[in-house]
Scaffold this active site. Structure first.
Site, mmCIF file in Angstrom:
data_model
loop_
_atom_site.group_PDB
_atom_site.id
_atom_site.type_symbol
_atom_site.label_atom_id
_atom_site.label_comp_id
_atom_site.label_asym_id
_atom_site.label_seq_id
_atom_site.Cartn_x
_atom_site.Cartn_y
_atom_site.Cartn_z
ATOM 1 N N SER A 60 -4.074 0.304 7.251
ATOM 2 C CA SER A 60 -4.532 -0.974 7.792
ATOM 3 C C SER A 60 -4.150 -1.115 9.181
ATOM 4 C CB SER A 60 -4.023 -2.256 6.903
ATOM 5 O OG SER A 60 -4.945 -2.369 5.885
ATOM 6 N N GLY A 283 9.821 -8.958 16.270
ATOM 7 C CA GLY A 283 8.641 -8.073 16.857
ATOM 8 C C GLY A 283 7.404 -8.124 16.207
ATOM 9 N N GLY A 285 4.128 -5.644 14.452
ATOM 10 C CA GLY A 285 3.889 -4.414 13.669
ATOM 11 C C GLY A 285 2.834 -4.518 12.649
ATOM 12 N N HIS A 286 2.649 -3.478 11.804
ATOM 13 C CA HIS A 286 1.827 -3.441 10.869
ATOM 14 C C HIS A 286 2.182 -2.232 9.692
ATOM 15 C CE1 HIS A 286 -2.117 -4.747 8.911
ATOM 16 N NE2 HIS A 286 -2.308 -5.517 9.590
ATOM 17 N N GLY A 288 0.178 0.248 6.677
ATOM 18 C CA GLY A 288 -1.165 0.700 6.238
ATOM 19 C C GLY A 288 -0.949 1.538 4.947
ATOM 20 N N GLY A 292 -2.942 7.613 -1.305
ATOM 21 C CA GLY A 292 -2.030 8.554 -1.032
ATOM 22 C C GLY A 292 -1.377 8.577 0.129
#
Length: 438
Positions: A60, A283, A285-286, A288, A292
């Protein structure tokens, strides 16, 4: 910086061994320069070592790339974020026609459009895969009214990808490559076919007591949400550096929505999540995740610092947190907020107002009273062929939130209790996604 780089290269192999992570790449952007470290293997069957140029799926985090393409359209005067999606994509349909007619690109970017978001349709890998995905969305239900509540929505980003296609007159992945990947000189892969000939990490999931490589490929039709895009950590930070070196995308870092409080604060920008740190620093961000793979990105724009951590199986969150604490603390004196823990004295729970059955996209969540003032949640998959029901125990965290008793992958899940019906019963269970009382 040299001391931090030395620590990272020495400590990363130890961290992944401690937490059972298969392989990892970490890259750090500081003072305009990037340094990195690698550890572990790309595949625990072949034993091929992780190298700095190997590609990992970023899940993501792709949403920030999609949002960047959307912001370019805004900057060029081609798109108004506050006009209905239908102005651009006439075929956008949902089960609720009134909702579909008013939902805007801004709501899609901020996860406030309110329709079911975890729709993993296999629509092939042709140039029409997003158009076909939107056709499949026509019966999608609303879980909340448009604009009312933040609910993480993958399918909303597929719609954004379709907006990009319509306004650019090219397939989404072509636009992604031309306007970002090739422009920045990166070696990212936007389709499964582009993985060929690359040093490519395999995702690993636990089967019984062992982590095993994932053999089934993700679908490509939801690629704008994060199903396919893969790259090395250094290339991910080259993309971040582009954001920091120009004011063109500053609007993406402005607060749009306050998130429900899951115990760590945070707000939603346009694509970016905004993080709050202990000492008042903000800050972006992300994170994902694909089967796996787990990826983490933290950026401190005012300091010009960014950290990307890419992993391919195992308990990766404690590894990422250790890296963030060291790198952010040492290079910018920033302190991470501590993850939520169950309180020593749990907040009392009005079980009668919480108990019931709630509908989520892929499961029915049964909430019942348990012992010692706890609540038991049993998530029963809708698909009879899916994994068995998951049962967890929760205690009171706040008067509007519960927290899991047991820690999983380095954290205790928090469920926020949202809305009340005429009897004062909770309407939605919210953990990023929502389940609606039946």
């Amino acid at each position: 910086m040299n001391e931090t780089a030395g620590w990272l290269r020495r400590r990363l192999p130890e961290l992944i061994a401690e937490h059972g992570v298969v392989g990892a790449q970490v890259a750090v952007l500081h003072d305009g320069e990037i340094f990195d470290a690698t550890a572990g293997v790309l595949n625990n069957v072949t034993g091929e070592k992780v190298t700095a140029d190997a590609i990992f799926q970023i899940g993501s985090i792709t949403k920030v790339w999609t949002a960047t393409l959307v912001q370019e359209l805004v900057n060029e005067g081609l798109l108004d974020l506050d006009r209905p999606v239908r102005d651009v994509v006439e075929e956008f349909r949902l089960a609720d026609e009134q909702a579909a007619s008013v939902i805007t690109p801004r709501q899609l970017l901020c996860h406030t459009a309110g329709f079911e978001g975890d729709l993993y349709y296999d629509t092939g890998n042709g140039d029409d895969m997003l158009a076909k995905y939107l056709e499949r969305m026509a019966g999608t239900q609303q879980t909340t009214p448009p604009g009312e509540l933040y609910v993480y929505c993958n399918s909303g980003y597929v719609v954004l990808g379709r907006i990009v296609e319509v306004l650019r007159g090219k397939p989404f992945n072509t636009v992604l490559r031309e306007r970002l990947i090739d422009r920045l000189g990166l070696h990212a892969a936007t389709r499964h076919a582009e993985y060929a000939g690359r040093r490519c990490a395999s995702g690993h999931l636990r089967e019984d007591t062992a982590l095993k490589p994932v053999e089934e490929q993700t679908t490509e039709g939801d690629s704008p949400a994060g199903s396919v895009l893969a790259m090395c950590a250094r290339d991910l930070l080259a993309f971040v550096r582009m954001h920091l070196d120009t004011t063109e995308f500053d609007a993406m870092r402005e607060t749009q929505v306050e998130l429900p409080d899951f115990g760590f604060g945070g707000r939603q920008g346009l694509g970016w999540l905004l993080h709050n740190y202990e000492n008042g620093v903000t800050g972006v961000g992300h994170a994902g995740q694909t089967p796996g793979f787990q990826a983490y990105l933290r950026v401190l724009p005012e300091s010009g610092l960014a950290v990307a951590t890419l992993t391919n199986g195992g308990a990766s969150l404690p590894v990422a947190r250790a890296v963030h604490e060291k790198v952010l603390g040492e290079l910018t004196n920033v302190t991470l907020r501590k993850p939520p823990k169950p309180p020593a004295v749990p907040v009392p729970i009005d079980v009668d107002k919480v108990a019931g059955v709630y509908r989520a996209v892929r499961a029915a969540v049964h909430v019942t009273a348990s012992e010692h003032g706890r609540v038991r949640m049993r998530a029963v998959p809708v698909d009879v062929n899916a994994a068995p029901a998951v049962i967890e125990e929760y205690v009171g965290f706040r008067d509007n939130a519960l927290i899991a008793v047991e820690e999983q992958d380095g954290s205790h899940g928090v469920v926020v209790l949202c809305g009340r019906d005429e009897q004062g019963r909770v309407k939605w269970l919210h953990w990023g996604r929502v389940a609606v009382r039946q």
